[in-house]
Design a protein around this motif. Structure first.
Motif, short mmCIF file in Angstrom:
data_model
loop_
_atom_site.label_atom_id
_atom_site.label_comp_id
_atom_site.label_asym_id
_atom_site.label_seq_id
_atom_site.Cartn_x
_atom_site.Cartn_y
_atom_site.Cartn_z
N PRO A 126 0.82 -1.21 0.00
CA PRO A 126 0.00 0.00 0.00
C PRO A 126 0.86 1.26 0.00
O PRO A 126 1.94 1.28 0.58
N ALA A 127 0.35 2.30 -0.65
CA ALA A 127 1.04 3.61 -0.67
C ALA A 127 0.04 4.67 -1.07
O ALA A 127 -1.03 4.36 -1.60
N PHE A 128 0.42 5.91 -0.83
CA PHE A 128 -0.45 7.02 -1.22
C PHE A 128 0.43 8.17 -1.75
O PHE A 128 0.60 8.30 -2.95
N CYS A 129 1.05 8.93 -0.86
CA CYS A 129 1.83 10.09 -1.33
C CYS A 129 3.16 9.70 -1.97
O CYS A 129 3.68 10.40 -2.82
N GLN A 130 3.75 8.63 -1.52
CA GLN A 130 5.09 8.19 -1.93
C GLN A 130 6.13 9.29 -1.74
O GLN A 130 7.08 9.41 -2.51
N GLN A 131 5.96 10.06 -0.68
CA GLN A 131 6.95 11.07 -0.35
C GLN A 131 7.33 11.03 1.14
O GLN A 131 7.92 11.99 1.66
N GLY A 132 6.97 9.96 1.80
CA GLY A 132 7.33 9.87 3.22
C GLY A 132 6.60 10.88 4.07
O GLY A 132 7.16 11.47 4.99
N TRP A 133 5.32 11.05 3.80
CA TRP A 133 4.54 12.09 4.50
C TRP A 133 3.32 11.50 5.18
O TRP A 133 3.03 11.77 6.34
N CYS A 134 2.56 10.63 4.46
CA CYS A 134 1.20 10.30 4.89
C CYS A 134 1.09 9.04 5.76
O CYS A 134 0.06 8.81 6.35
N THR A 135 2.11 8.21 5.81
CA THR A 135 2.20 6.95 6.58
C THR A 135 1.41 5.77 6.01
O THR A 135 1.37 4.71 6.62
N THR A 136 0.79 5.92 4.85
CA THR A 136 0.03 4.80 4.28
C THR A 136 0.92 3.57 4.06
O THR A 136 0.46 2.43 4.17
N CYS A 137 2.18 3.80 3.74
CA CYS A 137 3.08 2.70 3.39
C CYS A 137 3.82 2.13 4.59
O CYS A 137 4.75 1.34 4.43
N ALA A 138 3.42 2.52 5.80
CA ALA A 138 4.20 2.16 6.99
C ALA A 138 4.37 0.65 7.14
O ALA A 138 3.47 -0.13 6.83
N ALA A 189 8.97 1.99 9.64
CA ALA A 189 9.59 2.43 8.39
C ALA A 189 8.53 2.97 7.46
O ALA A 189 7.38 2.50 7.48
N LEU A 190 8.90 3.94 6.65
CA LEU A 190 8.04 4.41 5.55
C LEU A 190 8.67 3.86 4.27
O LEU A 190 9.65 4.41 3.76
N THR A 191 8.10 2.78 3.80
CA THR A 191 8.77 2.02 2.73
C THR A 191 8.87 2.80 1.42
O THR A 191 9.72 2.50 0.59
N CYS A 192 8.01 3.83 1.25
CA CYS A 192 8.01 4.56 -0.02
C CYS A 192 9.27 5.36 -0.23
O CYS A 192 9.62 5.68 -1.38
N VAL A 193 9.95 5.74 0.85
CA VAL A 193 11.16 6.57 0.71
C VAL A 193 12.35 5.99 1.46
O VAL A 193 13.38 6.65 1.58
#
Ligand code: FES
Lengths: 218, 119
Positions: free
Chosen positions: B47-59, B85-89
């Motif tokens: 899962p992901a949303f912003c992909q900028q290490g901001w929103c925590t969706t990818c935690a 971890a925020l996997t997107c970044v």
């Protein structure tokens, strides 16, 4: 009732206003409506905060009137996106937060801040270049593309109304990215990297996402 | 270029394309690659949303190993201490074991620490 749609046999009594078929039919199709509402609130927060931050970024493109004009288009179209998403949140049974700080903190994209230090209330613009500002604008558009693509994925084949809205907003966010790629390529790298940008019919026209005009700017 | 093995566990209740619910999968991630992008490239649709290490969706929870979060827009020292971890970044700095789908846990951790966002 199929195994894939276990709640498809549900019914709402005639005249019952406590439920909405516009919501229950989404749940029947396996959509987590609460999760969707959270995502839409986050995306609406991103559009709204971007509108705010672009106001400031645009001010600081002084002397680059062409860039200002394009930033103005993106700014007003992001506001149009907010105006479009907000009613959908309520249709689904959600609501915008009462507290604007909560709303902004929950935005799905980072703050598109002016990339210079602030001394008190005044930004230190001594070293600010158009290139710095265009980089912020570009990354804000990329975040928007990612979030609207995620919402398209979530709703595709399940929630036609949100999908239609999300994909139309996505179309404009992709255009915005292309504009800033074109501008940054020239400004920073001296490269012609055309994106097919031409002036909108009117500022903030939002040609894909505008459902119906409620005033001249939204 | 160093490449690390990243084992990703998926909790039972989550449906992630490319891995069985309750199962795990191992992907290879270069030291310069973000975990999320590498996993998606290898068919694991985290899962992901912003992909900028901001929103925590990818935690994700870090069960073992080290990551670099210097590209994150919103990541706090206490997040690292608590093992999120925020996997997107995040780029790997060792072989890793992660448990995906930790957005709610990370938001609760942020809230407990008075950090944003607190939806
Ligand atoms: S997707 Fe938003 S923090 Fe990773």
């Amino acid at each position: 009732m199929s195994d894939d749609k276990p709640h498809a046999g549900g019914s709402i009594e005639p005249g019952d206003t406590s439920q909405r078929v516009g919501v229950t039919t989404l749940e029947e199709r396996g959509l987590d409506v609460d999760e969707l509402i959270d995502k839409l609130k986050a995306a609406a927060g991103a559009e709204f905060t971007t509108y705010y931050y672009y106001t400031n970024l645009r001010m600081h493109l002084a002397g680059h009137e062409d860039y200002k004009e394009i930033t103005e288009d993106a700014r007003l179209e992001d506001r149009a996106h907010f105006e479009l998403v907000a009613p959908r949140i309520y249709e689904l049974g959600g609501a915008l937060p009462n507290d604007i700080r909560e709303f902004a903190n929950g935005a799905s994209c980072p703050d598109a801040e002016l990339p210079v230090p602030y001394e008190g209330d005044i930004p230190d613009t001594e070293d600010l270049t158009a290139e710095d500002t265009l980089e912020v604008l570009l990354e804000a558009e990329r975040c928007a593309i990612r979030t609207w693509n995620e919402i398209c994925d979530m709703t595709e084949g399940k929630d036609r109304r949100t999908f239609d809205m999300a994909q139309r907003i996505l179309q404009e966010e992709i255009e915005h990215e292309a504009w800033f790629v074109e501008l940054l390529s020239m400004e920073r790298d001296g490269e012609i990297n055309p994106a097919g940008h031409f002036v909108r019919g009117e500022p903030g026209e939002a040609p894909y996402s505008t459902n119906r005009r409620i005033n001249d700017s939204a | 270029m160093t490449t690390y093995s990243v084992e990703i566990e998926v909790p039972d209740e989550h449906d992630i394309e490319g891995v069985d619910p309750g199962g795990s999968v191992t992907v290879e991630v270069d030291e310069s690659e973000y975990v999320l992008a590498a996993a998606r490239d290898q068919g694991v649709w985290l899962p992901a949303f912003c992909q900028q290490g901001w929103c925590t969706t990818c935690a994700a929870e870090v069960l073992d190993g080290d990551l670099d979060h210097s590209d994150a827009k919103r990541y706090y020292a206490v997040d690292a201490q608590a093992g999120f971890a925020l996997t997107c970044v995040a780029t790997p700095r060792s072989d890793l074991r992660l448990r995906a789908c930790a957005e709610i846990a990370m938001k609760e951790h942020r809230e407990a620490n008075g950090l944003q966002p607190t939806p």
